[in-house]
Write a protein that holds these residues in place. Structure first.
Motif, PDB file in Angstrom:
ATOM      1  N   VAL A  35       0.858  -1.177   0.000  1.00  0.00           N
ATOM      2  CA  VAL A  35       0.000   0.000   0.000  1.00  0.00           C
ATOM      3  C   VAL A  35       0.900   1.234   0.000  1.00  0.00           C
ATOM      4  N   VAL A  36       0.732   2.106  -0.971  1.00  0.00           N
ATOM      5  CA  VAL A  36       1.550   3.317  -1.086  1.00  0.00           C
ATOM      6  C   VAL A  36       0.867   4.421  -0.279  1.00  0.00           C
ATOM      7  N   VAL A  37       1.544   4.904   0.756  1.00  0.00           N
ATOM      8  CA  VAL A  37       1.006   5.943   1.638  1.00  0.00           C
ATOM      9  C   VAL A  37       1.763   7.231   1.356  1.00  0.00           C
ATOM     10  N   THR A  38       1.060   8.238   0.876  1.00  0.00           N
ATOM     11  CA  THR A  38       1.644   9.548   0.599  1.00  0.00           C
ATOM     12  C   THR A  38       1.497  10.436   1.831  1.00  0.00           C
ATOM     13  N   VAL A  39       2.606  11.047   2.241  1.00  0.00           N
ATOM     14  CA  VAL A  39       2.653  11.787   3.502  1.00  0.00           C
ATOM     15  C   VAL A  39       3.030  13.239   3.233  1.00  0.00           C
ATOM     16  N   ASN A  40       2.411  14.136   3.955  1.00  0.00           N
ATOM     17  CA  ASN A  40       2.823  15.539   4.025  1.00  0.00           C
ATOM     18  C   ASN A  40       2.404  16.083   5.374  1.00  0.00           C
ATOM     19  N   MET A  45      -6.218   1.653   8.585  1.00  0.00           N
ATOM     20  CA  MET A  45      -5.328   2.804   8.562  1.00  0.00           C
ATOM     21  C   MET A  45      -3.906   2.322   8.807  1.00  0.00           C
ATOM     22  N   PRO A  46      -2.904   3.007   8.249  1.00  0.00           N
ATOM     23  CA  PRO A  46      -1.503   2.620   8.493  1.00  0.00           C
ATOM     24  C   PRO A  46      -1.142   2.776   9.965  1.00  0.00           C
ATOM     25  N   ASP A  47      -0.297   1.876  10.451  1.00  0.00           N
ATOM     26  CA  ASP A  47       0.142   1.934  11.844  1.00  0.00           C
ATOM     27  C   ASP A  47       1.405   2.793  11.965  1.00  0.00           C
ATOM     28  N   SER A  48       1.295   4.037  11.590  1.00  0.00           N
ATOM     29  CA  SER A  48       2.446   4.939  11.577  1.00  0.00           C
ATOM     30  C   SER A  48       2.826   5.337  13.000  1.00  0.00           C
ATOM     31  N   PHE A  49       4.130   5.510  13.217  1.00  0.00           N
ATOM     32  CA  PHE A  49       4.619   6.021  14.501  1.00  0.00           C
ATOM     33  C   PHE A  49       5.907   6.811  14.236  1.00  0.00           C
ATOM     34  N   LYS A  93       7.017  -4.849   2.237  1.00  0.00           N
ATOM     35  CA  LYS A  93       6.161  -5.649   1.370  1.00  0.00           C
ATOM     36  C   LYS A  93       4.688  -5.282   1.523  1.00  0.00           C
ATOM     37  N   ASP A  94       4.349  -4.618   2.628  1.00  0.00           N
ATOM     38  CA  ASP A  94       2.949  -4.271   2.885  1.00  0.00           C
ATOM     39  C   ASP A  94       2.690  -2.768   2.802  1.00  0.00           C
ATOM     40  N   ILE A  95       3.617  -1.941   3.270  1.00  0.00           N
ATOM     41  CA  ILE A  95       3.431  -0.486   3.261  1.00  0.00           C
ATOM     42  C   ILE A  95       4.699   0.182   2.753  1.00  0.00           C
ATOM     43  N   GLU A  96       4.518   1.143   1.869  1.00  0.00           N
ATOM     44  CA  GLU A  96       5.623   1.956   1.367  1.00  0.00           C
ATOM     45  C   GLU A  96       5.242   3.437   1.527  1.00  0.00           C
ATOM     46  N   TYR A  97       6.046   4.143   2.307  1.00  0.00           N
ATOM     47  CA  TYR A  97       5.809   5.571   2.528  1.00  0.00           C
ATOM     48  C   TYR A  97       6.558   6.375   1.477  1.00  0.00           C
ATOM     49  N   THR A 116      13.409  -8.284  12.080  1.00  0.00           N
ATOM     50  CA  THR A 116      12.066  -8.673  11.644  1.00  0.00           C
ATOM     51  C   THR A 116      11.749  -8.226  10.229  1.00  0.00           C
ATOM     52  N   GLY A 117      12.664  -7.542   9.569  1.00  0.00           N
ATOM     53  CA  GLY A 117      12.429  -7.136   8.201  1.00  0.00           C
ATOM     54  C   GLY A 117      12.833  -5.699   7.961  1.00  0.00           C
ATOM     55  N   ALA A 118      12.551  -5.217   6.737  1.00  0.00           N
ATOM     56  CA  ALA A 118      12.845  -3.846   6.345  1.00  0.00           C
ATOM     57  C   ALA A 118      11.573  -3.013   6.452  1.00  0.00           C
ATOM     58  N   TYR A 119      11.700  -1.820   7.035  1.00  0.00           N
ATOM     59  CA  TYR A 119      10.554  -0.960   7.285  1.00  0.00           C
ATOM     60  C   TYR A 119      10.767   0.380   6.596  1.00  0.00           C
ATOM     61  N   SER A 120       9.748   0.792   5.866  1.00  0.00           N
ATOM     62  CA  SER A 120       9.802   2.070   5.165  1.00  0.00           C
ATOM     63  C   SER A 120       9.786   3.214   6.169  1.00  0.00           C
ATOM     64  N   CYS A 121      10.571   4.247   5.895  1.00  0.00           N
ATOM     65  CA  CYS A 121      10.731   5.348   6.850  1.00  0.00           C
ATOM     66  C   CYS A 121      10.917   6.648   6.081  1.00  0.00           C
ATOM     67  N   LEU A 122      10.321   7.709   6.585  1.00  0.00           N
ATOM     68  CA  LEU A 122      10.472   9.052   6.039  1.00  0.00           C
ATOM     69  C   LEU A 122      11.119   9.937   7.100  1.00  0.00           C
TER      70      LEU A 122
END
Length: 470
Positions: free
Chosen positions: A94-99, A153-157, A222-226, A263-269
């Motif tokens: 899921v591609v999550v666009t952030v601003n 909703m994405p579990d952003s933190f 694999k599930d979320i890309e920010y 536990t894997g690779a996590y997308s980060c901004l």
């Protein structure tokens, strides 16, 4: 015969009338009684009047409500993330666009290395399960979800967050829009206390870089890309750059900080905030007062060496004042293992003040030594005077030797004092007095050394701010 028929007919009519009277509704009976008693209405009769029971009017459901109920009750599961591009869960992340909109920055703490920020955080993604129309149809462009209506909703933190809370006054400051093509917009106003590791080697002429790191807690790449929004991913409230009390926000940039763990690779901004410390406060509160203390310590060079209480009091007072100022500065900074620019300055100022105090001790030592040697010479001359002036035994050799020594000394003095200007300077400054000569040298040496230190200090540490700005 006819009379019997007429009687039977009249009896039937009477029976029908009596039956109709007893079978009529009580409301009509009450109404007839009320009409009958209109002329004698009392409070008791008014109190006995009962209003008809309230029947609620059934409100028709709006189109928005119908659409939302249809979307959320047709098998939608908010615990499962949206499908990929091919319509399956394995069709891609899921591609999550952030601003975000940064509203304020405050409480930049040097000791705890943290700062507070308030921002409007926005996320946008596509959930085809919630699409309800196409562009141009009669349905609304978007729907607004209310409390109790749950969607995925994405579990952003925030990775460097210490404390955080959402604003709930007057209503929860949260917005969730569902567009007809399945695009979800999530917006929330939050306040954060974020850690900011600071490098204080050039304090207080430093430029700090503080981060705002956003990542998913449970979903891997694999599930979320920010991704950042293409246009203006980070907006600043008007006047924010110059509204900070002790810093100035010079630059804001964005980058990616995808991390790999067990536990894997996590997308980060990552948002980078460049904060330049305001130097004017330290110039007025630290550098100028410390320069004045150093200059005041030089006043002892012009005070007579015999004024011991005045010179000692001046030197000790300036040294204690500089020590107190140093303690006040260090109380606002964390204990670090490296040398800061402010440490170099305070150390140099304390060294100059302490050397001025040591100079007075050296002058006092030389003066006492001179006085002791002078007294010893006078005592020796008094002891030798009877032998030099002993005319009874006609011993003239010591007198001749003494006269020869005086002639030699006179010739040397005449040669040294051949220059009249040098003779005038030595006479005015009492150059031959070693104790006063030390004060004369210190009057010139200390200012020259302090000026040299200032040139090298500001040349070295001033280049840091110029290099960062360019």
């Amino acid at each position: 015969m006819s009379s019997l028929i007429s009687r039977f007919f009249v009896s039937s009519l009477l029976l029908l009338g009596i039956h109709a009277y007893h079978s009529r509704p009580k409301s009509e009976e009450h109404a007839s009684t009320t009409d009958y008693d209109d002329q004698s209405t009392t409070l008791e009769s008014i109190a006995r009047i009962s209003a008809p029971p309230h029947v609620p009017i059934e409100q028709p459901q709006t189109s928005d409500t119908e659409i939302l109920e249809h979307l959320l009750t047709r098998g939608y599961d908010h615990r499962v993330r949206p499908p990929g591009e091919d319509g399956t869960i394995h069709g891609g992340p899921v591609v999550v666009t952030v601003n975000m909109l940064i509203r304020s920055i405050s409480k930049i703490d040097n000791v705890n290395m943290e700062y507070s920020v308030q921002l409007t955080f926005r996320e946008s993604w596509v959930d085809k399960r919630l699409s309800y129309g196409v562009k141009g149809d009669a349905r609304p462009d978007f729907l607004i979800l209310t409390a109790g209506q749950e969607i995925w909703m994405p579990d952003s933190f925030f990775q460097n967050e210490k404390q955080a809370y959402k604003h709930m006054i007057d209503k929860p400051n949260i917005l969730i829009r569902v567009h007809k093509d399945g695009t979800i917009l999530y917006s929330v106003r939050i306040s954060l206390v974020l850690s900011c590791p600071m490098h204080l080697q050039y304090y207080p002429m430093d430029v700090q870089q503080c981060f705002i790191d956003l990542a998913s807690y449970a979903y891997t790449t694999k599930d979320i890309e920010y991704i950042w929004k293409v246009e203006k991913p980070v907006q600043l409230k008007d006047g924010l750059s110059s509204s900070l009390p002790s810093f100035q926000l010079t630059n804001t940039s964005t980058t990616y900080c995808t991390s790999k763990t067990n536990t894997g690779a996590y997308s980060c901004l990552r948002t980078i905030l460049s904060l330049r410390r305001q130097f004017s406060y330290y110039l007025l509160q630290l550098y100028i007062p410390s320069c004045m203390l150093v200059i005041v310590s030089w006043v002892s060079f012009w005070i007579d060496r015999t004024a011991v209480p005045a010179r000692v009091t001046l030197g000790v007072t300036t040294l204690l004042t500089m020590t107190t100022q140093s303690s006040g500065i260090n109380a606002k900074l964390p204990p670090v293992a490296y040398i800061k620019a402010i440490d170099v300055w305070i150390g140099a100022c304390m060294t100059f003040i302490f050397c001025a105090l040591l100079e007075f001790a050296w002058v006092t030592y030389i003066a006492n030594k001179q006085d002791a040697s002078k007294r010893a010479r006078l005592d020796r001359e008094k002891a030798e005077l009877p032998f030099l002036q002993n005319s009874h035994n006609d011993v003239w050799v010591p007198r001749e030797v003494a006269e020869q020594e005086r002639e030699v000394m006179t010739v040397r003095l005449n040669r040294r004092q051949s220059n009249s200007f040098w003779k005038w300077i030595k006479t005015k400054t009492e150059w031959n007095d070693k104790s006063k000569r030390a004060d004369l040298i210190s009057r010139v040496l200390f200012p020259v050394l302090f000026l040299t230190f200032n040139i090298s200090y500001w040349t070295h540490y001033g280049q840091y701010g110029v290099a960062i700005s360019t």
